[in-house]
Design an enzyme around this catalytic site. Sequence first.
Site, PDB file in Angstrom:
ATOM      1  N   ASP A  54       7.350   1.517  -6.513  1.00 38.49           N
ATOM      2  CA  ASP A  54       6.289   2.407  -6.022  1.00 38.49           C
ATOM      3  C   ASP A  54       5.798   3.378  -7.096  1.00 38.49           C
ATOM      4  O   ASP A  54       4.856   4.133  -6.852  1.00 38.49           O
ATOM      5  CB  ASP A  54       6.791   3.219  -4.818  1.00 38.49           C
ATOM      6  N   LYS A 106       6.991   9.526   3.099  1.00 41.37           N
ATOM      7  CA  LYS A 106       6.381   8.473   3.923  1.00 41.37           C
ATOM      8  C   LYS A 106       7.419   7.401   4.271  1.00 41.37           C
ATOM      9  O   LYS A 106       7.526   6.978   5.418  1.00 41.37           O
ATOM     10  CB  LYS A 106       5.224   7.826   3.153  1.00 41.37           C
ATOM     11  N   ASN A 107       8.180   6.981   3.273  1.00 37.07           N
ATOM     12  CA  ASN A 107       9.092   5.851   3.491  1.00 37.07           C
ATOM     13  C   ASN A 107      10.332   6.221   4.298  1.00 37.07           C
ATOM     14  O   ASN A 107      11.090   5.344   4.704  1.00 37.07           O
ATOM     15  CB  ASN A 107       9.488   5.220   2.148  1.00 37.07           C
ATOM     16  N   CYS A 111      -0.103  -9.160   1.968  1.00 36.24           N
ATOM     17  CA  CYS A 111      -0.812  -7.895   1.878  1.00 36.24           C
ATOM     18  C   CYS A 111      -1.208  -7.720   0.430  1.00 36.24           C
ATOM     19  O   CYS A 111      -0.967  -8.601  -0.391  1.00 36.24           O
ATOM     20  CB  CYS A 111       0.026  -6.728   2.379  1.00 36.24           C
ATOM     21  N   ARG A 153      -3.586   6.516   3.071  1.00 31.69           N
ATOM     22  CA  ARG A 153      -2.468   5.969   3.861  1.00 31.69           C
ATOM     23  C   ARG A 153      -1.180   6.698   3.541  1.00 31.69           C
ATOM     24  O   ARG A 153      -0.313   6.832   4.409  1.00 31.69           O
ATOM     25  CB  ARG A 153      -2.238   4.504   3.459  1.00 31.69           C
ATOM     26  N   ARG A 198       4.867 -10.520   2.249  1.00 30.82           N
ATOM     27  CA  ARG A 198       6.013  -9.727   2.698  1.00 30.82           C
ATOM     28  C   ARG A 198       6.815 -10.541   3.695  1.00 30.82           C
ATOM     29  O   ARG A 198       6.671 -10.372   4.903  1.00 30.82           O
ATOM     30  CB  ARG A 198       5.525  -8.408   3.292  1.00 30.82           C
TER      31      ARG A 198
HETATM   32  C1  UD1 Z   1       9.611  -2.094  -0.688  1.00 32.16           C
HETATM   33  C2  UD1 Z   1      10.432  -1.435  -1.782  1.00 32.16           C
HETATM   34  C3  UD1 Z   1      10.562   0.012  -1.429  1.00 32.16           C
HETATM   35  C4  UD1 Z   1       9.165   0.586  -1.276  1.00 32.16           C
HETATM   36  C5  UD1 Z   1       8.347  -0.186  -0.248  1.00 32.16           C
HETATM   37  C6  UD1 Z   1       6.908   0.273  -0.173  1.00 32.16           C
HETATM   38  C7  UD1 Z   1      12.348  -2.172  -3.057  1.00 32.16           C
HETATM   39  C8  UD1 Z   1      13.586  -3.002  -3.062  1.00 32.16           C
HETATM   40  N1  UD1 Z   1      11.695  -2.103  -1.902  1.00 32.16           N
HETATM   41  O1  UD1 Z   1      10.293  -1.966   0.538  1.00 32.16           O
HETATM   42  O2  UD1 Z   1      11.283   0.695  -2.427  1.00 32.16           O
HETATM   43  O3  UD1 Z   1       9.214   1.913  -0.937  1.00 32.16           O
HETATM   44  O4  UD1 Z   1       8.338  -1.549  -0.611  1.00 32.16           O
HETATM   45  O5  UD1 Z   1       6.179  -0.093  -1.279  1.00 32.16           O
HETATM   46  O6  UD1 Z   1      11.987  -1.576  -4.049  1.00 32.16           O
HETATM   47  N2  UD1 Z   1      11.867  -9.865   0.743  1.00 32.16           N
HETATM   48  C9  UD1 Z   1      12.158 -11.174   1.104  1.00 32.16           C
HETATM   49  N3  UD1 Z   1      12.526 -11.409   2.399  1.00 32.16           N
HETATM   50  C10 UD1 Z   1      12.630 -10.425   3.325  1.00 32.16           C
HETATM   51  C11 UD1 Z   1      12.341  -9.091   2.934  1.00 32.16           C
HETATM   52  C12 UD1 Z   1      11.962  -8.861   1.629  1.00 32.16           C
HETATM   53  O7  UD1 Z   1      12.053 -12.089   0.301  1.00 32.16           O
HETATM   54  O8  UD1 Z   1      12.976 -10.694   4.470  1.00 32.16           O
HETATM   55  C13 UD1 Z   1      11.433  -9.604  -0.658  1.00 32.16           C
HETATM   56  C14 UD1 Z   1      10.013  -9.069  -0.700  1.00 32.16           C
HETATM   57  O9  UD1 Z   1       9.075 -10.102  -0.743  1.00 32.16           O
HETATM   58  C15 UD1 Z   1      10.014  -8.275  -1.964  1.00 32.16           C
HETATM   59  C16 UD1 Z   1      11.443  -7.713  -2.030  1.00 32.16           C
HETATM   60  O10 UD1 Z   1      12.222  -8.544  -1.179  1.00 32.16           O
HETATM   61  O11 UD1 Z   1       9.813  -9.106  -3.069  1.00 32.16           O
HETATM   62  C17 UD1 Z   1      11.556  -6.269  -1.594  1.00 32.16           C
HETATM   63  O12 UD1 Z   1      11.232  -6.189  -0.261  1.00 32.16           O
HETATM   64  P1  UD1 Z   1      11.667  -5.006   0.701  1.00 32.16           P
HETATM   65  O13 UD1 Z   1      12.606  -4.081   0.031  1.00 32.16           O
HETATM   66  O14 UD1 Z   1      12.060  -5.597   1.997  1.00 32.16           O
HETATM   67  O15 UD1 Z   1      10.268  -4.341   0.910  1.00 32.16           O
HETATM   68  P2  UD1 Z   1       9.975  -3.050   1.666  1.00 32.16           P
HETATM   69  O16 UD1 Z   1      10.936  -2.776   2.743  1.00 32.16           O
HETATM   70  O17 UD1 Z   1       8.534  -3.101   1.966  1.00 32.16           O
END
Ligand code: UD1
Length: 419
Positions: free
Chosen positions: A308, A22-23, A116, A400, A121
């Site tokens: 995850d 998925k990712n 969410c 999902r 996020r």
């Molecule tokens: C994250 C997970 C990913 C997982 C996905 C779905 C990590 C590092 N990332 O990816 O492995 O597959 O969720 O569940 O494990 N953040 C900020 N500012 C930003 C972007 C992110 O502060 O602009 C923070 C987020 O709040 C969070 C962390 O960074 O605490 C990780 O975020 P990010 O890796 O960007 O999330 P996803 O891409 O959703």
Amino acid sequence: MGSFIINGGNKLEGIVEISGSKNSALPILASTILHGREYIIKNVPDIDDVRRMLEILILLGCSASYENGCCYINTKNLNTYDISDALSKKLRSSIIFLGPMLARNKMAKITYPGGCDIGSRPIDLHLYGLKKLGVDVVEEGEFVLCTADNTHNSDIRLGYPSVGATENIMLFALSVEGTTKIFNAAKEPEILDLQKFLVKCGYKVHGAGTDTITISGDKDISHDETVEYSIISDRIEAGTFMALAAATNSKICIKNADKDHLSNIIKLYKDAGCLIDDVEDYIYIINNDRIKAVNKVVSRPYPGFPTDMQAQLMASLCISDGISFIEETVFENRYKHVNELNKMGANIVVQDNLAIINGVNKLHGDTVNVRDLRGGAALVIAALSAEGKTVVDNIHHVNRGYEKFAFKLQELGADIIEN
Ligand code: UD1
């Protein structure tokens, strides 16, 4: 919103085939708008998030369809720069359209993705990287308008290896002349998969999988032939079936998983007492007895233990010998499954981001409520290991991200029906 009705206690046995990731699929589907051409993306999981991604592509003027694991996409007729609707209504992770949309149209309109079920996020790191490349970001009420009229290459150092920010910056930098380097980039296998897809499309990117990614902008990409690409297998789905085998004292053979992506999960379950072996395309996991508690597990960016998998690991530790500790460091609000597990007889105490799991002898069935995707998988694992009947409500969260979850479980001998 649908329920699973589960009668727990069956020992499971058999082969489960892991679907496409998925990712990986979501960012690769989004990046098809970079350049107007035809794409055939294979090994795409049949899940709701993918369906929504395809709806978004259609909303943007592209054509997109799905058949037997393949997405057929044509992005030549992309006709808007506005992804705000898609972001707020369709799929929060559609923020991943921002980078490729800006690269293609020099303009993108978004809404903040907001909170969410697993915490807020933010997108500050995404915007930080884009601004470093000359993107102009203007807030207009609930909307953010990004324009890319005066771009320039740059070195970008991320304060945290965010997966989403790394992907967006990588995708946008493809349209920026010169060489851009992202330092402290996310190293997840899905980033490497995205790079492989982009290279197949003719772009110049390297370094994915390490913490420095180098992107050479190519404004004049003129490859018009159809791009065919096959997505890697889903390491989190594979890990979920390992957690299931551990929780239900089962013997499961996992087909098509990449064991290199699962090394920390395999080590963890071996330490907990499971027998795990891999031969060619298969990972065999056998658990004959209650598992042992584990030392503190901390969720971290790859190659750390994946956030995850935190919920599924917790579900498998509910019935165990001893006390286990899990610390969630990636998201601030990712323990919503704990109350539901405790309703089923688990003994879990949460102190800030630390969960203390006191292993119990058994769980019992109840009615439980799914709040997010991986928490939902955890409740299914707990229900299959519990005595009696469990009703797992709100399973749209699970659908999902897991392809044919109930069917795959039934094939292993689980008593589960989807209602
Ligand atoms: C994250 C997970 C990913 C997982 C996905 C779905 C990590 C590092 N990332 O990816 O492995 O597959 O969720 O569940 O494990 N953040 C900020 N500012 C930003 C972007 C992110 O502060 O602009 C923070 C987020 O709040 C969070 C962390 O960074 O605490 C990780 O975020 P990010 O890796 O960007 O999330 P996803 O891409 O959703």
